[in-house]
Design an enzyme around this catalytic site. Structure first.
Site, PDB file in Angstrom:
ATOM      1  N   HIS A 192       4.200   2.296   1.853  1.00 38.65           N
ATOM      2  CA  HIS A 192       4.295   2.483   3.301  1.00 38.65           C
ATOM      3  C   HIS A 192       3.898   1.249   4.115  1.00 38.65           C
ATOM      4  CE1 HIS A 192       0.300   4.606   2.317  1.00 38.65           C
ATOM      5  NE2 HIS A 192      -0.037   3.457   2.895  1.00 38.65           N
ATOM      6  N   HIS A 227      -3.888   6.566  -3.802  1.00 37.11           N
ATOM      7  CA  HIS A 227      -3.535   5.822  -2.594  1.00 37.11           C
ATOM      8  C   HIS A 227      -4.262   4.486  -2.631  1.00 37.11           C
ATOM      9  CE1 HIS A 227      -4.128   5.351   2.053  1.00 37.11           C
ATOM     10  NE2 HIS A 227      -3.164   4.568   1.602  1.00 37.11           N
ATOM     11  N   CYS A 230       0.851  -1.190   0.000  1.00 37.85           N
ATOM     12  CA  CYS A 230       0.000   0.000   0.000  1.00 37.85           C
ATOM     13  C   CYS A 230       0.885   1.238   0.000  1.00 37.85           C
ATOM     14  CB  CYS A 230      -0.919  -0.002   1.219  1.00 37.85           C
ATOM     15  SG  CYS A 230      -2.108   1.349   1.211  1.00 37.85           S
ATOM     16  N   GLY A 279      -2.864  10.505  10.193  1.00 37.14           N
ATOM     17  CA  GLY A 279      -3.128   9.538  11.264  1.00 37.14           C
ATOM     18  C   GLY A 279      -4.515   9.736  11.838  1.00 37.14           C
ATOM     19  N   HIS A 293       3.199   8.879   7.115  1.00 32.43           N
ATOM     20  CA  HIS A 293       2.597   8.654   5.790  1.00 32.43           C
ATOM     21  C   HIS A 293       1.291   9.420   5.606  1.00 32.43           C
ATOM     22  CE1 HIS A 293      -0.232   6.156   7.901  1.00 32.43           C
ATOM     23  NE2 HIS A 293      -0.687   5.538   6.835  1.00 32.43           N
TER      24      HIS A 293
END
Length: 372
Positions: free
Chosen positions: A237, A166, A75, A293, A290
């Protein structure tokens, strides 16, 4: 700035102004007790996951831990620069054109897998699909530029639309982890053994599959919108890679040793384009935040926001961008309010000497899912 030594092998890189839930710190501590783990680093976007903290890096001299990588192997985020001027980009027109992306990609999956050096026998039915959860594709405009030469070197025109994708390895990564858990539960694999080599081979294939998936997603978006784009970066990530004579696991942590990265905020906030600084990178296990959060779990987000905001409220953001998400539960779970402040995350990384900011990107349209 602090780098708290929570335990002998655990570092938390965050400022006193950052809110990090105790459950996430407890998960870091628990990971530090695993046999074979030598170092653990939590980053400013740290939050609790399903047994494993997200926004963290783990290093072992001798072992590989598949469950620390998780089920979405590979991912990551790709960024494409286009030649379409922002001033000519029309939100209404783009919104109308972005349909049908949940249907299977009609291209030759086996051929694309082979071109990428992957076995045509790998799953191809999900290729070109974004997936659920926090995955998305986002059209953006350059907002503020702090490093003009840095932006130019990347091939980004500050007056043009950008596309960020993403997504990960979809069902492939999940199947790889499930096979490991069925055979060994959460036991680690000693590096150099047949079992470890077998896992790493599957893991590396999933990394390449995920990178290809992001490329096909971008192609589908450009086809719908009548645009063209060039990939300027692609980062992963969720992975395990060789580093410093051992094995570096990243769970929701961007690499600091692969060049420029994007660090997105929530769906209603800016994305930051940053350059890793090598001077202190080893302190953070060559890893960076990344994203923003999570601040709330998915269930908390639904409970807190369902009565306060309508769907229509969440389809528009404070920045004037649109969110295309026709899954009622998901649009609440992924609302901007459910995430931490990305500005604080970036500030912490900067204060720790880990990054230099190149530019910020402002969302125009965030695409998650249409009804199928």
């Amino acid at each position: 700035m602090r780098a708290d030594r929570i335990a002998a092998s655990v570092d938390l890189i965050a400022s006193a102004d950052s809110w990090i839930e105790q459950a996430a710190i407890d998960q870091l501590r628990q990971t530090a007790t695993l046999e074979g783990i030598d170092r653990v680093v939590g980053l400013p976007d740290l939050h609790a996951g399903r047994g494993i903290a997200v926004g963290a890096a783990f290093w072992s001299r001798t072992h590989v831990f598949p469950h620390l990588v998780g089920n979405d192997i590979g991912c990551g985020m790709g960024l494409w620069a286009t030649g379409t001027a922002v001033r000519r980009f029309r939100l209404d027109a783009a919104d109308r054109k972005l349909h049908g992306l949940e249907t299977p990609w009609p291209g030759d999956a086996a051929a694309r897998l082979a071109e990428a050096g992957l076995s045509p026998a790998l799953p191809g039915e999900a290729l070109g699909s974004i997936g659920g959860g926090n995955h998305f594709a986002e059209l953006l405009a350059v907002d503020t530029v702090l490093d003009v030469p840095g932006l130019t070197t990347l091939g980004i025109d500050r007056g043009c639309v950008q596309l960020m994708v993403h997504s990960g390895s979809r069902g492939l990564g999940d199947a790889i982890l499930e096979r490991h858990l069925a055979q060994r539960n959460v036991q680690s694999l000693r590096a150099g053994t047949e079992a470890c080599d077998a896992y790493l081979a599957e893991h590396h294939a999933a990394l390449r599959w995920a990178m290809l998936n992001r490329a096909v997603i971008a192609e589908r978006f450009f086809e719908r919108l009548g645009m063209k784009g060039k990939r300027v970066l692609d980062i992963c990530h969720n992975s395990v890679t060789p580093w410093d004579g051992g094995w570096l696991h990243r769970k929701g942590a961007a690499p600091a040793d692969k060049g420029v990265i994007v660090v997105p905020g929530s769906r209603g906030d800016l994305t930051w384009l940053v350059r890793p600084r090598p001077e202190h990178a080893d302190r953070a296990l060559q890893s960076l935040a990344h994203g923003a959060g999570r601040k709330w779990s998915r269930s908390e987000a639904r409970a807190k926001l369902d009565r306060r905001f309508s769907i229509a409220d969440l389809e528009r953001t404070r920045l004037g961008s649109r969110v295309i998400c026709e899954d009622r539960a998901l649009i609440y779970e992924e609302a901007p309010q459910a995430y931490k402040d990305i500005t604080q995350v970036i500030s912490d990384l900067d204060a720790a000497g880990l990054i230099e900011v190149i530019a910020t990107l402002r969302p125009l349209i965030t695409y998650k899912t249409r009804r199928t």
